[in-house]
Design an enzyme around this catalytic site. Structure first.
Site, PDB file in Angstrom:
ATOM      1  CB  CYS A 124      -1.058   0.013   1.092  1.00  0.00           C
ATOM      2  SG  CYS A 124      -0.641  -0.837   2.595  1.00  0.00           S
TER       3      CYS A 124
ATOM      4  NE  ARG B 264       2.704  -9.220   5.123  1.00  0.00           N
ATOM      5  CZ  ARG B 264       1.387  -9.065   5.071  1.00  0.00           C
ATOM      6  NH1 ARG B 264       0.608  -9.880   5.750  1.00  0.00           N
ATOM      7  NH2 ARG B 264       0.856  -8.089   4.363  1.00  0.00           N
TER       8      ARG B 264
ATOM      9  CD  GLN C 284      -0.277  -8.364   0.335  1.00  0.00           C
ATOM     10  OE1 GLN C 284       0.193  -7.263   0.067  1.00  0.00           O
ATOM     11  NE2 GLN C 284      -0.907  -8.613   1.462  1.00  0.00           N
TER      12      GLN C 284
ATOM     13  CG  ASP D 278      -2.198  -5.168  -2.096  1.00  0.00           C
ATOM     14  OD1 ASP D 278      -3.360  -5.092  -1.666  1.00  0.00           O
ATOM     15  OD2 ASP D 278      -1.189  -4.898  -1.440  1.00  0.00           O
TER      16      ASP D 278
ATOM     17  CG  HIS E 125      -3.834  -0.064  -2.204  1.00  0.00           C
ATOM     18  ND1 HIS E 125      -2.810  -0.859  -2.618  1.00  0.00           N
ATOM     19  CD2 HIS E 125      -4.067  -0.390  -0.904  1.00  0.00           C
ATOM     20  CE1 HIS E 125      -2.419  -1.629  -1.610  1.00  0.00           C
ATOM     21  NE2 HIS E 125      -3.162  -1.361  -0.561  1.00  0.00           N
TER      22      HIS E 125
ATOM     23  CE  LYS F 202      -9.677  -8.278   9.121  1.00  0.00           C
ATOM     24  NZ  LYS F 202      -8.518  -9.152   9.002  1.00  0.00           N
TER      25      LYS F 202
ATOM     26  CG  HIS G 185      -5.835  -1.273   2.271  1.00  0.00           C
ATOM     27  ND1 HIS G 185      -4.474  -1.312   2.303  1.00  0.00           N
ATOM     28  CD2 HIS G 185      -6.196  -0.161   2.939  1.00  0.00           C
ATOM     29  CE1 HIS G 185      -4.025  -0.268   2.976  1.00  0.00           C
ATOM     30  NE2 HIS G 185      -5.046   0.447   3.370  1.00  0.00           N
TER      31      HIS G 185
END
Length: 651
Positions: free
Chosen positions: A347, A376, A394, A396, A398, A478, A524
């Site tokens: 992000c 991670r 991911q 991902d 945004h 979320k 997100h």
RNA sequence: GCCGACGUAGCUCAAUCGGCAGAGCAGCUGUCUUGUAAACAGCAGGUCAGGGGUUCGAUUCCCCUCGUCGGCUCCA
């Protein structure tokens, strides 16, 4: 008063004072094992009072199974203390599909111990010990349980205002359950417990001890580690066998096993735990899977972006990740006086793209999409194939939008997520709305706005959902979308989060129609969550038999004899022209062996050809189900395969 | 990270109560030329996870490390 009035099946009735719930329900104690009295679960021998509303709890209901399992946990604890008198009791609640009980013992249990314990449990079940409830004062409980330090701790915790209800000390009064020998009336064992229980151990139709392992007392790694024994219990032998069969099936489908068998990916120790390499066959499926998602995103108005894998610490300082999750990040690298971190999230990078120039309200909603690989540092004990890895990608996005656009954007987003997941063959969805956690940043009022927007999207989608209080991320509430796979397991997949923090931290703005500068909202959204994990879930869902469009090898041509190879080569060449991944097995193996090999590799289409087929310019299908279709003209065969691939049909 | 179990050929698994490590499949080389889940024969393949200790001798017993698996904790 010799008569009381109670409500049964919605109608009021008069019964004699002193009537128990079980008597009122005419419960047999086997199919109906407990009662709900004024909404509270009670034992069958609970004595009713005037005005009580009584309902049965069946052993094959969710609540009934929980009671059965909890009672079985008591039998387990009794058996353990029979065999290991020095064992101290922890807690023993029912859980999904079973129960556990924690014990403090000097030596961990061995598989052999479990066998002995299970044998002792069967003896106890056979004896038909009665469960007898007995209210006690705190002092009495402390005196009776003086030898059980963990139970004493639970008693002293009971008064705590915010203490969650537990099966041991829930509710206002303490109770002890005695296990009574039906023949002699002697108390064989007792435990601090809220109840209720089945009337007798004999009522337990089926159970099995599953495994043991360490577990921290009261779930905190600061506390001592106890030994937990897991078991399962069911309302019938048949249901238990079904469950055990499901576990076997799950084991067969384990993506780590299939990954090796189908030559899809591996985790070389030289590279390190949780870091996968993708072999050609896994790579092709992954590419197709990603490509389809990318195309759908582009069609839905997303813009494809690419960002680097590492960043100076500055970025994560602003985003707050260093403050909150530094211990989960890979350690920093120092170069030319600057500190770089591998990225744990995409992000902040997308925010940099947003900030690269001034933004107008005309551009919003601005939807960015990236297949962004993040790292991670997961603790070594939690790594689990592709579903819990240290490096993963991911999918991902945004989305930056105006406050007015938020509700609609979320609703259409959720629809997009579900539509796309359906295309991969997933059909059953549930959602969870996670609200503000204890540790959070920002203004509670803004949290409220964001949570309501998410709720609105859920309502509009018609998706069944539950609210998970306090389960949100530290910066955002979320929606999590869960799917059910082919053998009924639930997996959490997609997540939608409304972030009110990052826009502030990074001071994001857009220029509104009236010329003022305003703060955008940020959403997100990960659909697969992690491509690796999604791949693993699909692999397990399909048990390795991926639908043709995702199968690494879609067609294998199998000649009856060597002389039929050229015929199949021509068919395969035509298939390849259409983009089909096809090959001919021209090895020295016999035809039967080639079929076996293709079958084990779960290839969707085996095309056989012998003299009959060659003479008719045809091929013969063998599907991986074992079905066959002979003498299919080549053009028809190609059309059938192309159609299945293009329309993502599972066969 | 913590508790436990396990680690023998590419894979699945034997064996050695401390005395030169064995099979099937896969691989390679031949022979066979076949109609819907395993043709036949031969060859090759091992620092018994790695390191240290005990012993005349360790794959076997002990300790440490690494890895895998099952739990716990964690999961932005």
């Amino acid at each position: 008063m010799s008569e009381i009035r109670i409500t049964l099946d919605g109608t009021e009735r008069a019964v004699a004072a002193g009537t128990t719930a079980g008597e009122a329900l005419s419960a047999d104690g086997r199919t109906v094992i407990a009662a709900r009295v004024n909404g509270q679960a009670r034992d069958l021998d609970h004595v009713l009072a005037d005005g009580d509303v009584v309902e049965p709890i069946a052993i094959d209901s969710e609540e009934g199974r929980a009671i059965l399992r909890h009672s079985t946990a008591h039998v387990l604890a009794q058996a353990v203390q029979d065999l290991f008198p020095e064992a101290k009791l922890g807690i023993g609640p029912p859980v999904e599909n079973g129960f556990y009980y924690d014990f403090d013992v000097a030596e961990p249990f061995t598989p052999d111990d479990l066998k002995r314990i299970e044998k002792r449990m069967r003896e106890i079940v056979k004896q038909g010990q009665r469960f007898r409830r007995r209210p006690v004062s705190d002092e009495e409980a402390r005196r009776e349980l003086a030898a059980e330090p963990y139970k004493l701790e639970l008693i002293s915790l009971k008064g705590g205002a915010s203490e969650e209800e537990s099966v041991e000390v829930g509710g206002a009064e303490l109770t002890i359950y005695d296990n009574v020998d039906p023949a002699s009336g002697e108390v064989r064992w007792k435990d601090l417990c809220r109840g209720p229980h089945v009337p007798s151990t004999r009522v337990i139709p089926a159970f099995k001890l599953m495994r043991s392992g360490g577990a921290y007392w009261r779930g905190s790694e600061k506390n001592p580690q106890l030994q937990r024994i897991y078991g399962t219990a069911w309302e019938s032998k048949e249901r238990q066998d079904e469950y055990l069969h499901m576990l076997e099936e799950a084991e067969k489908r384990d993506h780590r096993k299939l990954g090796a068998e189908l030559d899809l990916f591996s985790f070389p120790p030289e590279i390190g735990g949780g870091l996968a390499v993708w072999h050609p066959k896994g790579g092709i499926t992954r590419r197709v899977l990603e490509e389809y998602s990318r195309r759908r995103h582009e069609q839905a108005g997303y813009q494809f972006v690419v960002t680097p894998h590492i960043s100076k610490s500055t970025l994560f300082e602003i985003s707050g990740h260093l403050g909150w999750y530094a211990e989960g990040m890979y350690p920093p690298m120092e170069m030319e006086g600057a500190t770089y971190y591998p990225k744990p999230m995409n992000c902040p990078f997308h925010i940099m793209i947003y900030k690269s120039r001034g933004r107008s309200y005309r551009e919003l909603p601005l939807r960015m999409f990236e297949l962004g690989t993040v790292y991670r540092f997961e603790k070594s004990g939690v790594l689990h194939g592709l579903t819990r890895a240290r490096g993963f990608t991911q999918d991902d996005s945004h989305i930056f939008c105006t406050p007015e656009q938020l509700a609609d954007e979320l609703a259409s987003l959720l629809q997009f997520v579900l539509d796309l997941l359906r295309d991969y063959g997933l059909t059953e969805f549930e959602a969870e709305l996670s609200t503000r956690p204890e540790k959070f940043v920002g203004d509670p009022e803004e949290w409220e706005i964001a949570t309501e927007a998410l709720r609105h999207a859920l309502e509009k989608s018609g998706l069944p959902y539950k609210v998970a209080e306090g389960e949100g991320a530290f910066y955002a509430p979320k929606i999590d979308v869960h799917i059910k796979d082919a053998i009924g397991r639930r997996w959490q997949l997609s997540t939608l989060q409304v972030d009110l923090q990052m826009p502030q931290r990074f001071d994001l703005e857009y220029q509104a129609a009236d010329g003022t500068r305003r703060r955008p909202y940020m959403i997100h959204r990960a659909l697969f969550g992690s491509v690796e994990r999604f791949f693993a879930i699909l692999l397990e869902h399909y048990a390795g038999a991926l639908p043709p469009w995702l199968a690494p090898v879609q067609v294998v041509g199998i000649p009856i004899a060597d002389e039929h190879v050229p015929h199949l080569e021509r068919v395969v060449a035509k298939l390849r022209e259409k983009g089909i991944r096809a090959e001919v097995d021209a090895s020295a193996d016999r035809m039967q062996k080639k079929i076996r090999n293709a079958q084990k590799q779960k290839v969707p289409y085996m095309l056989l050809a012998g003299d009959d087929d060659v003479s008719k310019n045809a091929v013969s299908f063998r599907y991986r189900t074992g079905e066959q279709k002979n003498g299919v003209p080549i053009d028809e065969a190609i059309a059938e395969i192309v159609n299945a691939v293009e329309n993502r049909i599972q066969i």
